[in-house]
Design an enzyme around this catalytic site. Sequence first.
Site, PDB file in Angstrom:
ATOM      1  N   LYS A  15       0.866  -1.184   0.000  1.00 49.91           N
ATOM      2  CA  LYS A  15       0.000   0.000   0.000  1.00 49.91           C
ATOM      3  C   LYS A  15       0.899   1.230   0.000  1.00 49.91           C
ATOM      4  O   LYS A  15       1.714   1.427   0.901  1.00 49.91           O
ATOM      5  CB  LYS A  15      -0.898  -0.008   1.230  1.00 49.91           C
ATOM      6  CG  LYS A  15      -1.754   1.235   1.317  1.00 49.91           C
ATOM      7  CD  LYS A  15      -2.806   1.128   2.394  1.00 49.91           C
ATOM      8  CE  LYS A  15      -3.602   2.399   2.495  1.00 49.91           C
ATOM      9  NZ  LYS A  15      -4.615   2.332   3.541  1.00 49.91           N
ATOM     10  N   LYS A  35      -2.270  -1.443  -3.855  1.00 48.79           N
ATOM     11  CA  LYS A  35      -3.126  -0.276  -3.799  1.00 48.79           C
ATOM     12  C   LYS A  35      -2.266   0.980  -3.878  1.00 48.79           C
ATOM     13  O   LYS A  35      -1.270   1.044  -3.155  1.00 48.79           O
ATOM     14  CB  LYS A  35      -3.869  -0.334  -2.472  1.00 48.79           C
ATOM     15  CG  LYS A  35      -4.722   0.821  -2.155  1.00 48.79           C
ATOM     16  CD  LYS A  35      -5.311   0.596  -0.806  1.00 48.79           C
ATOM     17  CE  LYS A  35      -6.040   1.853  -0.415  1.00 48.79           C
ATOM     18  NZ  LYS A  35      -6.473   1.814   0.930  1.00 48.79           N
TER      19      LYS A  35
HETATM   20  C1  PBG Z   1      -7.476   3.527   5.438  1.00 50.61           C
HETATM   21  C2  PBG Z   1      -7.795   3.262   4.020  1.00 50.61           C
HETATM   22  C3  PBG Z   1      -7.603   4.175   2.962  1.00 50.61           C
HETATM   23  C4  PBG Z   1      -8.144   3.580   1.824  1.00 50.61           C
HETATM   24  C5  PBG Z   1      -8.634   2.314   2.195  1.00 50.61           C
HETATM   25  N1  PBG Z   1      -8.386   2.136   3.574  1.00 50.61           N
HETATM   26  C6  PBG Z   1      -7.073   5.548   2.947  1.00 50.61           C
HETATM   27  C7  PBG Z   1      -5.765   5.873   3.481  1.00 50.61           C
HETATM   28  O1  PBG Z   1      -4.897   5.019   3.671  1.00 50.61           O
HETATM   29  O2  PBG Z   1      -5.575   7.054   3.762  1.00 50.61           O
HETATM   30  C8  PBG Z   1      -8.193   4.241   0.478  1.00 50.61           C
HETATM   31  C9  PBG Z   1      -9.188   3.747  -0.488  1.00 50.61           C
HETATM   32  C10 PBG Z   1      -9.494   4.655  -1.615  1.00 50.61           C
HETATM   33  O3  PBG Z   1      -8.864   5.698  -1.837  1.00 50.61           O
HETATM   34  O4  PBG Z   1     -10.438   4.294  -2.348  1.00 50.61           O
HETATM   35  N2  PBG Z   1      -6.626   2.769   6.113  1.00 50.61           N
END
Ligand code: PBG
Length: 331
Positions: free
Chosen positions: A201, A256
């Site tokens: 991520k 992601k």
């Molecule tokens: C939080 C989380 C995030 C997303 C999924 N879980 C945001 C972040 O890490 O700030 C992002 C998903 C998206 O942008 O569609 N832990």
Amino acid sequence: MIERKYPQTRLRRTRMKDFLRDLVAENNLTTNDLIQPIFIAEQSEKKIEIPSMPSIYRHNLDSLYCEVEELSNAGIKTIAIFPAIDSTQKDDQGSQALNENNIVCLALRGLHERFPEVVKIADVALDPFTDHGHDGLVNNDGEIDNDATLVCLQNQALLLAQSGADIVAPSDMMDGRVQAIRSTLESNSFTNTIILSYAAKYASSFYGPFRDAVGSSTNLGKSTKKSYQMNFANIDEALHEVAMDIKEGADIVMVKPGTAYLDVVHAIKVNFQIPTFVYQVSGEYSMLQLSIEKGWLDKDVMLESLLCCKRAGADAILTYAAKEISSELNS
Ligand code: PBG
């Protein structure tokens, strides 16, 4: 690759008709490949549109159940739920994450009763619940405290499993979280709860609309998540993360954001051969959807972006477009 010469070979021959193109298609997108993320909140209105995410809503529980019914009829049987918590309920510990009557737990119990066959994914991270907007606990030096956070994540994951989550998905990027969560699940007899690890991520600006949707962007302010989410310059590090998460007990790994990171998806699939998902995140969705709604891009661009995820090696895709696109797909 076989070398063939023109005119013995005319690659256009198999492109002449729809039916031929389908016959030789190397990849395919079906409703089995798609997971719908859904935002939920305690609110009196059934659903409220999210300004930075065209055609995406925050639902109350009644509306959530209608939505899941529609999704299920459309062939989308897997959902991921994300809560928007009222700012008055947030604190620096994210303590509402451990309240068994928070909106996520209520939703999971309600869904479990009404739609036992639907696969329910719940995020493990503190950011929807913290007043600083971070995924972990912040110590006195202003740093994210990895090991103290693990204890919260273990308790949160157990509560989500007890409430009916089939899959818990740690998205916080703390080191050692998969092992910590797996041992808690095992010792509490949740032996079949799946861990979908957000293994790779990245610290990405593509998450902006999501943070609006869950209301964490104002909490986060100018602070960033770069001390725990990955540097988008790196790919070896992503493979390292995945290798560790598999050893620690992850069943599925995820990359992601999605569309801009398909080289990472491909490298993971080639190196590890384990179920690999990709998340087409909020910013990626909004760019395309807004352009479609404005008439700047043809609506087929969404299918194209999702099929490209499959081509890169993704086994399934979390996408806000899942419901909308389902009518165009084979089940
Ligand atoms: C939080 C989380 C995030 C997303 C999924 N879980 C945001 C972040 O890490 O700030 C992002 C998903 C998206 O942008 O569609 N832990």
